[in-house]
Enzyme design. Structure first.
Site, PDB file in Angstrom:
ATOM      1  N   HIS A  98      50.848 122.009  59.643  1.00 17.26           N
ATOM      2  CA  HIS A  98      52.033 121.690  60.435  1.00 17.26           C
ATOM      3  C   HIS A  98      52.901 122.925  60.679  1.00 17.26           C
ATOM      4  O   HIS A  98      52.807 123.928  59.958  1.00 17.26           O
ATOM      5  CB  HIS A  98      52.866 120.603  59.740  1.00 17.26           C
ATOM      6  CG  HIS A  98      53.450 121.043  58.425  1.00 17.26           C
ATOM      7  ND1 HIS A  98      54.543 121.880  58.320  1.00 17.26           N
ATOM      8  CD2 HIS A  98      53.088 120.752  57.153  1.00 17.26           C
ATOM      9  CE1 HIS A  98      54.838 122.087  57.061  1.00 17.26           C
ATOM     10  NE2 HIS A  98      53.957 121.418  56.323  1.00 17.26           N
ATOM     11  N   GLU A 153      50.673 115.679  51.640  1.00 16.42           N
ATOM     12  CA  GLU A 153      50.772 116.877  50.809  1.00 16.42           C
ATOM     13  C   GLU A 153      50.778 116.524  49.322  1.00 16.42           C
ATOM     14  O   GLU A 153      51.029 115.373  48.926  1.00 16.42           O
ATOM     15  CB  GLU A 153      52.049 117.655  51.187  1.00 16.42           C
ATOM     16  CG  GLU A 153      52.294 118.965  50.434  1.00 16.42           C
ATOM     17  CD  GLU A 153      51.175 120.002  50.576  1.00 16.42           C
ATOM     18  OE1 GLU A 153      50.026 119.707  50.167  1.00 16.42           O
ATOM     19  OE2 GLU A 153      51.460 121.109  51.062  1.00 16.42           O
TER      20      GLU A 153
END
Length: 204
Positions: free
Chosen positions: A10, A84
Site C-alpha cells: 500500500h 498486516e
C-alpha cells in the site's frame, strides 16, 4: 502456464511515514500515498489481471482500487489473511520506542504481547498463497497488502522460513513479482519503484 502474482504494498500513510508499527489500526492513505498509488497504476498499465486480491484494511484497499483503475479484471476480493502483522502491545510504536522498553528486541524472533509471532503470520501467508496460486492458473493475479505481511509471503512463496521475511524489505507502493519457472516458485522482481515511471512488463 506461467503463474504470476503481482504484489504491491500500500501507499504511504502518516503512520508509515513516521515509522510507527501499523498492524490492525485502520489508517488511510495520506496525500503522498495516493500519489504513490497513481504511480503504481501507471507502472501496471497494460496488465490484464485474472483476479485481484487485497487486505480489507483501508490503506491497502484504497491502493488496490487506485492502482488497478486502468487494468481489466475481476472484482476486488478482500482477504483477511492478507491483513498486516498483529503487533499487539507494540502497535503504534516506532522501533526506537520499542528498543527503550526491550533493548535488542526484533519482531522477527521476539514476542509481541497480545499479537502474532512471525510463525503465526506465516500460517496466514501459507493459506493465502494456496488461494493465490490456484487463482494464478487463470492468469496474472494482483495482490495488495502490507510491508511485513508481504515480506513473509515472499519468503514462504520461495520456501523460506517466515523469519526470513526480514530479508525482503518492501517500500510503499512498490511492485514485486512472484512466479514460477520449471515448476519451481521463484522471485522474479523485488521492490520495483513505480515513481521512476518505468513500466512493469509481464513475463512471457
Amino acid at each position: 502456464m506461467l503463474n504470476q502474482l503481482v504484489v504491491v504494498r500500500h501507499g504511504q500513510t502518516e503512520w508509515s511515514r513516521t515509522g510507527r508499527h501499523t498492524g490492525r489500526t485502520d489508517v488511510s492513505l495520506n496525500e503522498q500515498g495516493r500519489i504513490e498509488a497513481s504511480h503504481a497504476r501507471a507502472a501496471l498499465r497494460g496488465w490484464e489481471f485474472a483476479h485481484r486480491f487485497s487486505s480489507p484494511l483501508a490503506r491497502a484497499r484504497e491502493t488496490a482500487e487506485l492502482a488497478s483503475e486502468d487494468t481489466p479484471g475481476q472484482p476486488l476480493v478482500l482477504d483477511d489473511d492478507l491483513m498486516e502483522w498483529h503487533y499487539g502491545v507494540y502497535e503504534g510504536l516506532t522501533n526506537v520506542e520499542i528498543q527503550k522498553v526491550e533493548p535488542g528486541w526484533s519482531k522477527w524472533n521476539g514476542t509481541l504481547g497480545g499479537g502474532e509471532s512471525a510463525r503465526d503470520v506465516g500460517v496466514r501467508a501459507d493459506r493465502a498463497i494456496e488461494r493465490l496460486a490456484a487463482a494464478s492458473s487463470d492468469g496474472p493475479v494482483l495482490v495488495v497488502a502490507h510491508g511485513h505481511l508481504l515480506a513473509i509471503l515472499i519468503a514462504r512463496w520461495i520456501g523460506l522460513d517466515s523469519s526470513e521475511g526480514r530479508r525482503f524489505p518492501i517500500d510503499t507502493a512498490t511492485v514485486t513479482i512472484l512466479g514460477t519457472k520449471r515448476n519451481e516458485r521463484v522471485l522474479r522482481m523485488l521492490n520495483h519503484g513505480c515513481a521512476s515511471g518505468t513500466p512493469v512488463t509481464p513475463a512471457r
